[in-house]
Scaffold this active site. Structure first.
Site, PDB file in Angstrom:
ATOM      1  N   ASP A 101       0.791  -1.252  -0.047  1.00 39.77           N
ATOM      2  CA  ASP A 101       0.182  -0.063  -0.024  1.00 39.77           C
ATOM      3  C   ASP A 101       0.813   1.215   0.059  1.00 39.77           C
ATOM      4  OD1 ASP A 101       0.893  -0.396   2.471  1.00 39.77           O
ATOM      5  OD2 ASP A 101      -0.947  -0.271   3.521  1.00 39.77           O
ATOM      6  N   ASP A 104       6.836   4.008   3.511  1.00 37.92           N
ATOM      7  CA  ASP A 104       7.177   5.020   4.310  1.00 37.92           C
ATOM      8  C   ASP A 104       8.550   5.031   4.887  1.00 37.92           C
ATOM      9  OD1 ASP A 104       6.875   7.017   6.536  1.00 37.92           O
ATOM     10  OD2 ASP A 104       5.861   5.806   7.825  1.00 37.92           O
ATOM     11  N   PHE A 153      -0.336  10.833   8.098  1.00 43.24           N
ATOM     12  CA  PHE A 153      -0.724   9.485   8.214  1.00 43.24           C
ATOM     13  C   PHE A 153      -2.125   9.584   7.553  1.00 43.24           C
ATOM     14  CE2 PHE A 153      -3.080   6.074  10.349  1.00 43.24           C
ATOM     15  CZ  PHE A 153      -2.096   5.191  10.205  1.00 43.24           C
ATOM     16  N   ARG A 166     -10.372   1.265   6.124  1.00 49.90           N
ATOM     17  CA  ARG A 166      -9.745   0.572   4.706  1.00 49.90           C
ATOM     18  C   ARG A 166     -10.672   0.694   3.655  1.00 49.90           C
ATOM     19  NH1 ARG A 166      -5.244  -2.266   6.404  1.00 49.90           N
ATOM     20  NH2 ARG A 166      -5.500  -3.486   8.385  1.00 49.90           N
TER      21      ARG A 166
HETATM   22  P1  5GP Z   1       7.315   1.419   6.454  1.00 47.16           P
HETATM   23  O1  5GP Z   1       7.539   0.020   7.045  1.00 47.16           O
HETATM   24  O2  5GP Z   1       7.700   1.643   4.974  1.00 47.16           O
HETATM   25  O3  5GP Z   1       7.653   2.198   7.255  1.00 47.16           O
HETATM   26  O4  5GP Z   1       5.599   1.193   6.473  1.00 47.16           O
HETATM   27  C1  5GP Z   1       5.007   0.649   5.584  1.00 47.16           C
HETATM   28  C2  5GP Z   1       3.601   0.030   6.137  1.00 47.16           C
HETATM   29  O5  5GP Z   1       3.254   1.023   7.237  1.00 47.16           O
HETATM   30  C3  5GP Z   1       2.650   0.169   5.188  1.00 47.16           C
HETATM   31  O6  5GP Z   1       2.533  -1.104   4.551  1.00 47.16           O
HETATM   32  C4  5GP Z   1       1.262   0.409   5.783  1.00 47.16           C
HETATM   33  O7  5GP Z   1       0.804  -0.535   6.384  1.00 47.16           O
HETATM   34  C5  5GP Z   1       1.925   1.012   7.268  1.00 47.16           C
HETATM   35  N1  5GP Z   1       1.911   2.874   6.943  1.00 47.16           N
HETATM   36  C6  5GP Z   1       2.970   3.754   6.712  1.00 47.16           C
HETATM   37  N2  5GP Z   1       2.403   4.920   6.529  1.00 47.16           N
HETATM   38  C7  5GP Z   1       0.990   4.738   6.846  1.00 47.16           C
HETATM   39  C8  5GP Z   1       0.038   5.839   6.706  1.00 47.16           C
HETATM   40  O8  5GP Z   1       0.307   6.997   6.451  1.00 47.16           O
HETATM   41  N3  5GP Z   1      -1.177   5.185   6.969  1.00 47.16           N
HETATM   42  C9  5GP Z   1      -1.351   3.821   7.023  1.00 47.16           C
HETATM   43  N4  5GP Z   1      -2.847   3.713   7.497  1.00 47.16           N
HETATM   44  N5  5GP Z   1      -0.631   2.948   7.303  1.00 47.16           N
HETATM   45  C10 5GP Z   1       0.650   3.433   6.726  1.00 47.16           C
HETATM   46 MG    MG Z   2       1.241  -2.868   5.138  1.00 45.66          MG
END
Ligand code: 5GP
Ligand code: MG
Length: 180
Positions: A101, A104, A153, A166
């Site tokens: 999705d 980050d 977020f 979702r």
């Molecule tokens: P990362 O491991 O890249 O920091 O984060 C990835 C995961 O964190 C994504 O697959 C998602 O599930 C969650 N995530 C990161 N940013 C957001 C956000 O802005 N909103 C939501 N709902 N989930 C996020």
């Molecule tokens: Mg995820």
């Protein structure tokens, strides 16, 4: 749900149009090896994107899901990724496309990419629906990106807060008083 959202960043029509062009980019990228494609969606955030994206892809594919947890409960800051469900299906010698999705910090994708690389796929690429600026390490490779967004977020189109929202059809930012 509308009442809980302070601001819509991406409307469903915009999302639908972009998913179609993104699918065309991906299809072109796989034109030379469309045999043996396995899509690896990272649950649960990618489910809506996955459903829309793969119906725009004309080639045969298998789907092998993985589930990770990065945002335990109602927290909005990422912890270490934890595998909740192991890769279902063999990816050895297959052309693997990871679908997630949002990118980050990149910890989730790093984890899944390494897990798949150890299983010796024929090739490995990654598609994310959203990307936030700057936080992912520069060596983390992501091949297809739907939209670059601000560092906020967001919820909707598969992305949750406390496992809610979702099914919200747009990408939105929740009202500040709902966030911890
Ligand atoms: P990362 O491991 O890249 O920091 O984060 C990835 C995961 O964190 C994504 O697959 C998602 O599930 C969650 N995530 C990161 N940013 C957001 C956000 O802005 N909103 C939501 N709902 N989930 C996020
Ligand atoms: Mg995820």
């Amino acid at each position: 749900m509308d009442d809980d959202v302070a601001r819509i960043l991406l409307h469903r029509e915009q999302i639908q149009a972009r998913v179609r062009t993104l699918a065309a980019e991906i299809a072109a990228g796989y034109a030379h090896h469309e045999r043996g494609l396995t899509i690896v969606p990272i649950l649960a955030g990618s489910i809506i994107f996955l459903a829309d994206l793969i119906r725009e892809l004309p080639m045969k594919m298998k789907i092998a899901v993985v589930q990770l947890s990065t945002y335990p409960g109602r927290s909005v800051t990422a912890g270490e990724p934890r595998i909740l469900m192991e890769l279902a299906g063999d990816v050895r010698d297959r052309h693997v496309l990871i679908v997630d999705d949002i990118l980050d910090t990149g910890r989730t994708l790093r984890h899944v990419q390494e897990m798949i690389r150890r299983r010796e796929p024929a090739s490995l690429q990654t598609a994310v629906f959203l990307r936030k600026p700057g936080k992912a390490p520069p060596d983390l490779r992501v091949d297809f990106v739907g939209f670059d967004i601000e560092d906020l977020f967001v919820v909707g189109y598969g992305l949750d807060f406390g496992d809610l929202y979702r099914n919200y059809p747009h990408i939105g930012v929740l009202r500040a008083e709902l966030m911890p």
